[in-house]
Design a protein around this motif. Sequence first.
Motif, PDB file in Angstrom:
ATOM      1  N   THR A  57       0.922  -1.401   0.030  1.00 54.65           N
ATOM      2  CA  THR A  57       0.055  -0.006   0.050  1.00 54.65           C
ATOM      3  C   THR A  57       1.000   1.489   0.114  1.00 54.65           C
ATOM      4  OG1 THR A  57      -1.807  -1.140   1.079  1.00 54.65           O
ATOM      5  CG2 THR A  57      -1.700   1.498   1.267  1.00 54.65           C
ATOM      6  N   ALA A  58       1.950   1.027   0.556  1.00 55.23           N
ATOM      7  CA  ALA A  58       2.928   2.561   0.657  1.00 55.23           C
ATOM      8  C   ALA A  58       3.237   2.709  -0.680  1.00 55.23           C
ATOM      9  CB  ALA A  58       3.858   2.264   1.661  1.00 55.23           C
ATOM     10  N   GLY A  59       3.857   1.727  -1.393  1.00 56.42           N
ATOM     11  CA  GLY A  59       4.593   1.869  -2.690  1.00 56.42           C
ATOM     12  C   GLY A  59       4.036   1.534  -3.765  1.00 56.42           C
ATOM     13  N   THR A  60       2.726   1.183  -3.725  1.00 56.46           N
ATOM     14  CA  THR A  60       2.186   0.668  -4.871  1.00 56.46           C
ATOM     15  C   THR A  60       2.169   1.464  -6.117  1.00 56.46           C
ATOM     16  OG1 THR A  60      -0.027  -0.032  -5.628  1.00 56.46           O
ATOM     17  CG2 THR A  60      -0.056   1.716  -4.015  1.00 56.46           C
ATOM     18  N   ALA A  61       2.430   3.018  -5.931  1.00 57.26           N
ATOM     19  CA  ALA A  61       2.602   3.909  -7.082  1.00 57.26           C
ATOM     20  C   ALA A  61       4.069   4.009  -7.534  1.00 57.26           C
ATOM     21  CB  ALA A  61       1.779   5.111  -7.021  1.00 57.26           C
ATOM     22  N   PHE A  62       4.995   3.471  -6.938  1.00 55.49           N
ATOM     23  CA  PHE A  62       6.071   3.762  -7.152  1.00 55.49           C
ATOM     24  C   PHE A  62       7.069   2.789  -7.228  1.00 55.49           C
ATOM     25  CE2 PHE A  62       4.691   6.303  -3.125  1.00 55.49           C
ATOM     26  CZ  PHE A  62       4.344   7.460  -3.904  1.00 55.49           C
ATOM     27  N   VAL A  63       6.629   1.533  -7.516  1.00 57.97           N
ATOM     28  CA  VAL A  63       7.442   0.212  -7.532  1.00 57.97           C
ATOM     29  C   VAL A  63       6.999  -0.465  -8.750  1.00 57.97           C
ATOM     30  CG1 VAL A  63       7.875  -0.084  -4.989  1.00 57.97           C
ATOM     31  CG2 VAL A  63       6.067  -1.346  -6.117  1.00 57.97           C
ATOM     32  N   SER A  64       7.675  -1.523  -9.033  1.00 56.59           N
ATOM     33  CA  SER A  64       7.562  -2.129 -10.528  1.00 56.59           C
ATOM     34  C   SER A  64       6.547  -3.529  -9.996  1.00 56.59           C
ATOM     35  CB  SER A  64       8.846  -2.769 -11.038  1.00 56.59           C
ATOM     36  OG  SER A  64       9.375  -3.564 -10.276  1.00 56.59           O
ATOM     37  N   PRO A  65       5.976  -3.868 -10.802  1.00 55.94           N
ATOM     38  CA  PRO A  65       5.237  -5.143 -10.767  1.00 55.94           C
ATOM     39  C   PRO A  65       6.035  -6.262 -10.349  1.00 55.94           C
ATOM     40  CG  PRO A  65       4.614  -4.324 -12.780  1.00 55.94           C
ATOM     41  CD  PRO A  65       5.836  -3.599 -12.424  1.00 55.94           C
ATOM     42  N   VAL A  66       7.263  -6.578 -10.716  1.00 55.26           N
ATOM     43  CA  VAL A  66       8.168  -7.687 -10.201  1.00 55.26           C
ATOM     44  C   VAL A  66       8.621  -7.083  -8.664  1.00 55.26           C
ATOM     45  CG1 VAL A  66      10.527  -8.695  -9.996  1.00 55.26           C
ATOM     46  CG2 VAL A  66       9.431  -8.159 -11.979  1.00 55.26           C
ATOM     47  N   SER A  67       8.881  -5.922  -8.298  1.00 49.98           N
ATOM     48  CA  SER A  67       9.107  -5.484  -7.013  1.00 49.98           C
ATOM     49  C   SER A  67       8.097  -5.890  -6.099  1.00 49.98           C
ATOM     50  CB  SER A  67       9.584  -4.061  -6.775  1.00 49.98           C
ATOM     51  OG  SER A  67      10.765  -3.882  -7.507  1.00 49.98           O
ATOM     52  N   ALA A  68       6.618  -5.477  -6.681  1.00 42.98           N
ATOM     53  CA  ALA A  68       5.407  -6.031  -5.785  1.00 42.98           C
ATOM     54  C   ALA A  68       5.268  -7.443  -5.675  1.00 42.98           C
ATOM     55  CB  ALA A  68       4.127  -5.678  -6.692  1.00 42.98           C
ATOM     56  N   VAL A  69       5.653  -8.347  -6.563  1.00 41.42           N
ATOM     57  CA  VAL A  69       5.765  -9.454  -5.939  1.00 41.42           C
ATOM     58  C   VAL A  69       6.636  -9.823  -4.974  1.00 41.42           C
ATOM     59  CG1 VAL A  69       6.347 -12.149  -6.875  1.00 41.42           C
ATOM     60  CG2 VAL A  69       4.880 -10.473  -8.363  1.00 41.42           C
ATOM     61  N   ILE A  70       7.863  -9.345  -4.854  1.00 44.27           N
ATOM     62  CA  ILE A  70       8.841  -9.607  -3.931  1.00 44.27           C
ATOM     63  C   ILE A  70       8.290  -9.023  -2.610  1.00 44.27           C
ATOM     64  CG2 ILE A  70      11.142  -8.974  -3.065  1.00 44.27           C
ATOM     65  CD1 ILE A  70      11.922  -8.811  -6.168  1.00 44.27           C
ATOM     66  N   ILE A  71       7.905  -7.780  -2.391  1.00 44.49           N
ATOM     67  CA  ILE A  71       7.145  -7.462  -1.237  1.00 44.49           C
ATOM     68  C   ILE A  71       6.116  -8.296  -0.753  1.00 44.49           C
ATOM     69  CG2 ILE A  71       5.978  -5.220  -0.388  1.00 44.49           C
ATOM     70  CD1 ILE A  71       7.783  -3.535  -2.612  1.00 44.49           C
ATOM     71  N   GLY A  72       5.185  -8.409  -1.670  1.00 51.91           N
ATOM     72  CA  GLY A  72       4.137  -9.185  -1.175  1.00 51.91           C
ATOM     73  C   GLY A  72       4.383 -10.523  -0.663  1.00 51.91           C
ATOM     74  N   GLY A  73       5.435 -11.181  -1.150  1.00 49.96           N
ATOM     75  CA  GLY A  73       5.915 -12.447  -0.954  1.00 49.96           C
ATOM     76  C   GLY A  73       6.804 -12.524   0.515  1.00 49.96           C
ATOM     77  N   ILE A  74       7.443 -11.475   0.691  1.00 45.79           N
ATOM     78  CA  ILE A  74       8.268 -11.352   1.845  1.00 45.79           C
ATOM     79  C   ILE A  74       7.090 -11.100   2.984  1.00 45.79           C
ATOM     80  CG2 ILE A  74       9.820  -9.882   3.382  1.00 45.79           C
ATOM     81  CD1 ILE A  74      11.350  -9.296   0.746  1.00 45.79           C
ATOM     82  N   ALA A  75       5.989 -10.286   2.780  1.00 49.76           N
ATOM     83  CA  ALA A  75       5.115 -10.232   3.728  1.00 49.76           C
ATOM     84  C   ALA A  75       4.400 -11.159   4.154  1.00 49.76           C
ATOM     85  CB  ALA A  75       4.017  -8.970   3.286  1.00 49.76           C
ATOM     86  N   GLY A  76       4.184 -12.342   3.228  1.00 49.40           N
ATOM     87  CA  GLY A  76       3.406 -13.423   3.435  1.00 49.40           C
ATOM     88  C   GLY A  76       4.044 -14.329   4.493  1.00 49.40           C
ATOM     89  N   VAL A  77       5.513 -14.301   4.222  1.00 50.08           N
ATOM     90  CA  VAL A  77       6.449 -15.130   5.496  1.00 50.08           C
ATOM     91  C   VAL A  77       6.331 -14.167   6.796  1.00 50.08           C
ATOM     92  CG1 VAL A  77       8.687 -15.885   5.769  1.00 50.08           C
ATOM     93  CG2 VAL A  77       7.780 -16.014   3.538  1.00 50.08           C
ATOM     94  N   LEU A  78       6.545 -13.005   6.557  1.00 49.83           N
ATOM     95  CA  LEU A  78       6.621 -12.294   7.954  1.00 49.83           C
ATOM     96  C   LEU A  78       5.463 -12.371   8.788  1.00 49.83           C
ATOM     97  CD1 LEU A  78       7.749  -8.801   6.882  1.00 49.83           C
ATOM     98  CD2 LEU A  78       9.168 -10.491   8.253  1.00 49.83           C
ATOM     99  N   VAL A  79       4.147 -12.605   7.992  1.00 50.24           N
ATOM    100  CA  VAL A  79       2.751 -12.698   9.072  1.00 50.24           C
ATOM    101  C   VAL A  79       2.925 -14.141   9.681  1.00 50.24           C
ATOM    102  CG1 VAL A  79       1.301 -13.538   7.268  1.00 50.24           C
ATOM    103  CG2 VAL A  79       0.428 -12.022   9.097  1.00 50.24           C
ATOM    104  N   VAL A  80       3.510 -15.140   9.008  1.00 54.95           N
ATOM    105  CA  VAL A  80       3.500 -16.341   9.683  1.00 54.95           C
ATOM    106  C   VAL A  80       4.474 -16.548  10.777  1.00 54.95           C
ATOM    107  CG1 VAL A  80       4.034 -19.076   9.097  1.00 54.95           C
ATOM    108  CG2 VAL A  80       2.731 -17.583   7.291  1.00 54.95           C
ATOM    109  N   LEU A  81       5.376 -15.609  10.735  1.00 55.40           N
ATOM    110  CA  LEU A  81       6.675 -15.477  11.783  1.00 55.40           C
ATOM    111  C   LEU A  81       6.120 -14.724  12.927  1.00 55.40           C
ATOM    112  CD1 LEU A  81       9.736 -15.342   9.507  1.00 55.40           C
ATOM    113  CD2 LEU A  81       8.920 -17.127  10.987  1.00 55.40           C
ATOM    114  N   ALA A  82       5.265 -13.633  12.589  1.00 55.57           N
ATOM    115  CA  ALA A  82       4.916 -12.752  13.495  1.00 55.57           C
ATOM    116  C   ALA A  82       3.900 -13.271  14.502  1.00 55.57           C
ATOM    117  CB  ALA A  82       4.597 -11.384  12.901  1.00 55.57           C
ATOM    118  N   VAL A  83       2.777 -13.830  13.805  1.00 52.22           N
ATOM    119  CA  VAL A  83       1.853 -14.297  15.078  1.00 52.22           C
ATOM    120  C   VAL A  83       2.290 -15.284  16.001  1.00 52.22           C
ATOM    121  CG1 VAL A  83      -0.251 -16.135  14.752  1.00 52.22           C
ATOM    122  CG2 VAL A  83       0.004 -14.468  12.942  1.00 52.22           C
TER     123      VAL A  83
END
Length: 432
Positions: free
Chosen positions: A282-308
């Motif tokens: 949401t912060a960088g959606t207008a500023f990053v490339s589609p490939v970077s969006a995949v990387i950001i989303g993928g990292i977040a998907g792992v972070l949430v599993v670790l954070a809970v």
Amino acid sequence: MEMDVKSLAIGIDTVWVLLCAALVFFMEAGFAFLEAGFIRAKNSLNIVMKVFMDCTAGMLSYFAIGFALMYGLDKAGFFGTSGFFLKGDFSHLGLDIPVYAYWIFQAAFAVAVASIVSGAVAERMKFAPYIIYTAVVCAIIYPIAGHWIWSSDGWLYQLGMMDFAGSTAVHAVGGWSALAAVLVLGPRLGKYNSDGSVNVLPAHNMHLAALGAFILWFGWFGFNPGSALSGLDGNIARIAVTTNLAAAAGGTMGTLFTMFRYGKPDPSMAINGALAGLVAITAGTAFVSPVSAVIIGGIAGVLVVLAVPFFDRLKADDPVGAIAVHGVCGSFGTLAVGIFAEEGGLLYGGGLQLLGVQALGLLAVSIWAFSMSYLVFYLIKKTVGIRVSADEEMEGLDMVEHGIPAYGGQNVNSLSTPDFGGTSPSGQKIAI
């Protein structure tokens, strides 16, 4: 002719913003379903009512006070001083759309912040004190943070902080406010054992939770592209793509990582993984490339599993994972702008300047949201009280607070006594 073209452009932009405002407001249905599905049946109506109060009491407090503090005439870069009850001159905003259209879009964001907190305090917080908090967060806590970041005179805006649609202003504020809330409130009965082990209090309806996640995902197409404030902005298509890719990557990684870690794909982490990806982009959606969006989303998907489980070790009981999804992944998404932004990002030759500004802004807003929310919840606790009694918690808040069950024929007593008879994919005991 020039005026006609300008009027047409204003009309298109106004319709666009109103449409996106409706999508963002519809996310409240997503919050309600997601949170109701993730908790036990005996409390599911109560959480829907809390989300409903975000849309009523929260909306009114943002109208009376919040919008003025957020977008009124600036005072030293910290808060606005005009526009209470949506009165006065807003020409300083330089809007190309009517201020009413801008207000309804911003109001939908405000109530979303409150709804992030509602899930974290589910199953044990009194209803009336929650109304007090939702009014305060929409009137003061969120608007002042939003002024710092989004007002053209805000001190973080002046430093160059980039938070396009609110990984910090909305999600980090909501997530760290939720952490403060659960620390004051305390965990649910039966959640933690004396030896430190954790019991899972299982979701009563994962189908409902999944439906809520799909509605939130759908609403995000208003949340992010709508923040461009123009239907004529050619970047809104790219914003929609980066938003969607991050969600897909987050959901994929949340699923795969739980398969790798626990041997089975966890549906709750697939859901929260997709939401984590949405929050982070949401912060960088207008500023990053589609490939970077995949990387950001993928990292977040792992972070949430670790954070809970991390917050469970702190005994910060969060029934829906709001702190992990919004606090942790909103923070990560804020920092990710400093790394992946195509203009100024670390990986694109921008050095550390933008990353430093992002980190400073994140730290300031997080401290503000956590400390103010902690103070509000602490004061409520010491005055009117914040938590239902143990007997009331066992009976369920639907009957205690509202006098009716969520489902016709629901046997409340059968849902009241913990029965440790199963295990989660991670091997934790399941308390029913």
